[in-house]
Scaffold this active site. Structure first.
Site, PDB file in Angstrom:
ATOM      1  N   LYS A 141      -2.689   3.019  -3.331  1.00  0.00           N
ATOM      2  CA  LYS A 141      -3.787   3.352  -4.256  1.00  0.00           C
ATOM      3  C   LYS A 141      -3.219   3.599  -5.655  1.00  0.00           C
ATOM      4  O   LYS A 141      -2.008   3.759  -5.820  1.00  0.00           O
ATOM      5  CB  LYS A 141      -4.529   4.598  -3.746  1.00  0.00           C
ATOM      6  CG  LYS A 141      -3.667   5.851  -3.683  1.00  0.00           C
ATOM      7  CD  LYS A 141      -4.394   7.003  -3.001  1.00  0.00           C
ATOM      8  CE  LYS A 141      -3.462   8.188  -2.819  1.00  0.00           C
ATOM      9  NZ  LYS A 141      -4.086   9.266  -2.029  1.00  0.00           N
ATOM     10  N   TYR A 200       8.037  17.271 -34.351  1.00  0.00           N
ATOM     11  CA  TYR A 200       6.811  17.982 -34.715  1.00  0.00           C
ATOM     12  C   TYR A 200       6.959  19.491 -34.555  1.00  0.00           C
ATOM     13  O   TYR A 200       7.550  19.963 -33.582  1.00  0.00           O
ATOM     14  CB  TYR A 200       5.656  17.508 -33.828  1.00  0.00           C
ATOM     15  CG  TYR A 200       5.068  16.182 -34.268  1.00  0.00           C
ATOM     16  CD1 TYR A 200       4.481  16.041 -35.511  1.00  0.00           C
ATOM     17  CD2 TYR A 200       5.109  15.084 -33.421  1.00  0.00           C
ATOM     18  CE1 TYR A 200       3.948  14.814 -35.904  1.00  0.00           C
ATOM     19  CE2 TYR A 200       4.570  13.865 -33.804  1.00  0.00           C
ATOM     20  CZ  TYR A 200       3.992  13.736 -35.050  1.00  0.00           C
ATOM     21  OH  TYR A 200       3.464  12.550 -35.435  1.00  0.00           O
TER      22      TYR A 200
HETATM   23  C1  LIG Z   1      -2.977   9.457  -1.043  1.00  0.00           C
HETATM   24  C2  LIG Z   1      -3.192   9.637   0.400  1.00  0.00           C
HETATM   25  C3  LIG Z   1      -2.115   9.547   1.291  1.00  0.00           C
HETATM   26  C4  LIG Z   1      -0.679   9.406   0.852  1.00  0.00           C
HETATM   27  O1  LIG Z   1      -0.204  10.687   0.443  1.00  0.00           O
HETATM   28  P1  LIG Z   1       1.329  10.898   0.006  1.00  0.00           P
HETATM   29  O2  LIG Z   1       1.433  12.355  -0.189  1.00  0.00           O
HETATM   30  O3  LIG Z   1       1.502  10.152  -1.268  1.00  0.00           O
HETATM   31  O4  LIG Z   1       2.158  10.369   1.093  1.00  0.00           O
HETATM   32  C5  LIG Z   1      -2.399   9.627   2.647  1.00  0.00           C
HETATM   33  N1  LIG Z   1      -3.663   9.795   3.087  1.00  0.00           N
HETATM   34  C6  LIG Z   1      -4.722   9.910   2.256  1.00  0.00           C
HETATM   35  C7  LIG Z   1      -6.075  10.106   2.817  1.00  0.00           C
HETATM   36  C8  LIG Z   1      -4.513   9.841   0.887  1.00  0.00           C
HETATM   37  O5  LIG Z   1      -5.562   9.960   0.074  1.00  0.00           O
END
Ligand SMILES: *Cc1c(COP(=O)(O)O)cnc(C)c1O
Length: 358
Positions: free
Chosen positions: A35, A255
């Site tokens: 994702k 800055y």
């Molecule tokens: C993002 C997500 C994961 C992966 O989580 P990590 O901590 O990056 O391994 C797994 N399950 C769900 C439902 C998620 O939304």
């Protein structure tokens, strides 16, 4: 010549990390979570690199799945956050996407939907995170209703951990116990573990693991951990020194003049700023490597540039190579210094940064 700000993505490291995740439960499956553009690493490139070995991919929403299907990724793709409006179900069915379901109301929307092919659903339970999911007390009934629908090809049982990255706490074991009690007697595949669950909680390793952050070589844990130590960093964020100046005591850098030299110093200006995704919270002293020599950030990170300390370093000229994180400095270390987690560093890399795949 172009601006040197570059994120080099090591696809072989991602493959190594995926195999490590898979080896935690070799008889079971591991879904590669890609994702948010594969946590900023490039979803299409990562999916192609893992296509031969990953059994399925996980994304947040239909837009992310469409991008992968259009790029020719044929493997199953799970929508981890489910559908948002019932009209998405037609596309989900057409494109053979898998879909999380998180409420009894959604099950009724599925029952009313006209879908070409039955859909593989993942029925999410709220076992303690209190974000999404069917309540444990209503789960059995929700499962029975969903699995009997002609719109459902199968139902996988799913939950998500709030605190798997803090293995010293009892929370994860409590979530597992809540889940197991509420699903007793249901014969269906189960999925619980994110990266931290996969790495640190043996009882959470079930039919499907869902590793995300570990694929990219960062640790979900604050402290060193045995499996985390075997991960390979997948992203190197690098740039170059574009200017050098020698400053006298009393002269300031950047800055708001937050840093003032107390002795003569040599300062390098680097083409990397918060508009590239490098955190503005990285204060004076945050580590950086210049031509393989340890250095530190000086003063405020600006939008397009930041300053590094070159005092006493050998042979640094304009064009010197700068690593902000990667093989020499871990994203975990930088995140820790900035009061954040590597997830936000990776997903914050902006499109101005050149991506190079190795
Ligand atoms: C993002 C997500 C994961 C992966 O989580 P990590 O901590 O990056 O391994 C797994 N399950 C769900 C439902 C998620 O939304």
């Amino acid at each position: 010549m172009a601006r040197a700000a570059t994120a080099t993505i090591h696809l072989d490291a991602i493959r190594h990390n995926y195999r490590l995740a898979k080896s935690m439960a070799p008889e079971q499956q591991a879904m590669a979570i890609i994702k948010a553009n594969a946590y900023g690493h490039g979803a299409i490139e990562v999916a192609k690199a893992l296509e031969d070995e990953a059994a399925a991919f996980g994304v947040a929403c239909i837009e992310e799945a469409v991008e992968l299907r259009e790029a020719g990724i044929a493997k199953p793709i799970l929508l981890l956050e489910g559908f948002f409006t019932p009209d998405e179900l037609a596309y989900i069915s057409e494109q053979n996407l898998w879909c999380a379901v998180h409420s009894p109301a959604q099950i009724e929307q599925i029952a009313a939907a006209d879908v070409a092919n039955p859909i593989h659903f993942w029925l999410k339970m709220d076992s303690g995170m209190h974000r999404l999911g069917v309540l444990p007390s209503e789960y059995r009934q929700a499962y029975d209703r969903l699995v009997a629908l002609p719109q459902a090809a199968s139902v996988t049982l799913m939950t998500h951990f709030s605190s798997a990255d803090e293995p010293e706490l009892p929370v994860t074991a409590e979530q597992v116990a809540t889940f197991d009690a509420a699903t007793q007697g249901i014969e269906a595949p189960v999925s619980m573990a994110n990266s931290a669950g996969t790495m640190a909680h043996a009882t959470a390793r079930r039919s499907w693991q869902r590793p995300g952050i570990m694929l990219y070589g960062a640790s979900p844990f604050a402290a060193p951990q045995e499996i985390a130590d075997q991960l390979k960093p997948a992203m190197s964020l690098t740039s170059e020194v574009i200017a050098i100046r020698d400053l006298e005591p009393g002269e300031s850098v950047g800055y708001s003049c937050t840093f003032t030299c107390e002795e003569p110093m040599r300062i390098g200006t680097v083409a990397m700023g918060y508009a590239d995704g490098y955190p503005r919270y990285a204060g004076t002293g945050t580590p950086v490597m210049v031509n393989g020599q340890k250095s530190r950030i000086i003063g405020r990170v600006s939008m397009d540039m930041l300053a590094v300390d070159l005092t006493g370093l050998e042979g640094i000229e304009c064009g010197a190579h700068v690593e902000l994180w990667g093989e020499q400095i871990s994203a975990n270390e930088i995140a820790d210094r900035c009061g954040t987690i590597p997830y936000t560093l990776f997903t914050g890399i902006t499109r101005r940064v050149h991506k190079v795949y190795k």
